[in-house]
Design a protein around this motif. Structure first.
Motif, short mmCIF file in Angstrom:
data_model
loop_
_atom_site.label_atom_id
_atom_site.label_comp_id
_atom_site.label_asym_id
_atom_site.label_seq_id
_atom_site.Cartn_x
_atom_site.Cartn_y
_atom_site.Cartn_z
N TYR A 23 2.41 1.75 -3.46
CA TYR A 23 1.40 2.25 -4.40
C TYR A 23 1.10 3.72 -4.12
O TYR A 23 0.99 4.53 -5.04
CB TYR A 23 0.12 1.42 -4.31
N TRP A 24 1.00 4.08 -2.84
CA TRP A 24 0.69 5.44 -2.46
C TRP A 24 1.80 6.40 -2.93
O TRP A 24 1.52 7.52 -3.34
CB TRP A 24 0.50 5.52 -0.95
N PHE B 261 0.84 -1.20 0.00
CA PHE B 261 0.00 0.00 0.00
C PHE B 261 0.87 1.25 0.00
O PHE B 261 0.60 2.21 -0.72
CB PHE B 261 -0.93 0.00 1.22
N ALA C 218 2.02 5.86 -7.32
CA ALA C 218 0.84 6.07 -8.17
C ALA C 218 0.84 7.44 -8.85
O ALA C 218 0.58 7.52 -10.05
CB ALA C 218 -0.43 5.86 -7.37
N PRO D 270 -4.54 6.11 -10.57
CA PRO D 270 -5.44 6.85 -9.68
C PRO D 270 -4.92 6.86 -8.24
O PRO D 270 -4.36 5.88 -7.75
CB PRO D 270 -6.76 6.09 -9.78
N ALA D 271 -5.11 8.00 -7.60
CA ALA D 271 -4.66 8.15 -6.20
C ALA D 271 -5.56 7.35 -5.28
O ALA D 271 -6.71 7.05 -5.61
CB ALA D 271 -4.68 9.61 -5.81
N VAL D 272 -5.02 6.99 -4.13
CA VAL D 272 -5.77 6.18 -3.17
C VAL D 272 -6.85 7.01 -2.52
O VAL D 272 -8.00 6.60 -2.41
CB VAL D 272 -4.81 5.59 -2.12
N PHE D 273 -6.51 8.21 -2.04
CA PHE D 273 -7.48 9.06 -1.35
C PHE D 273 -7.68 10.34 -2.11
O PHE D 273 -6.80 10.97 -2.55
CB PHE D 273 -7.02 9.37 0.07
#
Length: 50
Positions: free
Chosen positions: A37-38, A34, A41, A47-50
């Motif tokens: 990826y954060w 995670f 990305a 696409p962003a996580v948040f």
């Protein structure tokens, strides 16, 4: 408690520790993936996580 019961309790405790250790490793690997990826990305256009 008989000796069979004592052995069974010891084996169950050992297995519980093994399962907890595996779950902790799995959780830490998920956290690492995670985090990667954060961080990556936005650079890769994902696409962003948040």
């Amino acid at each position: 408690m008989s000796w069979v019961g004592i052995v069974l309790v010891i084996v169950c405790l050992w297995l519980a520790l093994k399962v907890a250790g595996f779950a902790l490793k799995l959780l830490l690997w998920a956290l690492v993936l995670f985090g990667l990826y954060w961080l990556l990305a936005p650079m890769l256009g994902l696409p962003a996580v948040f």
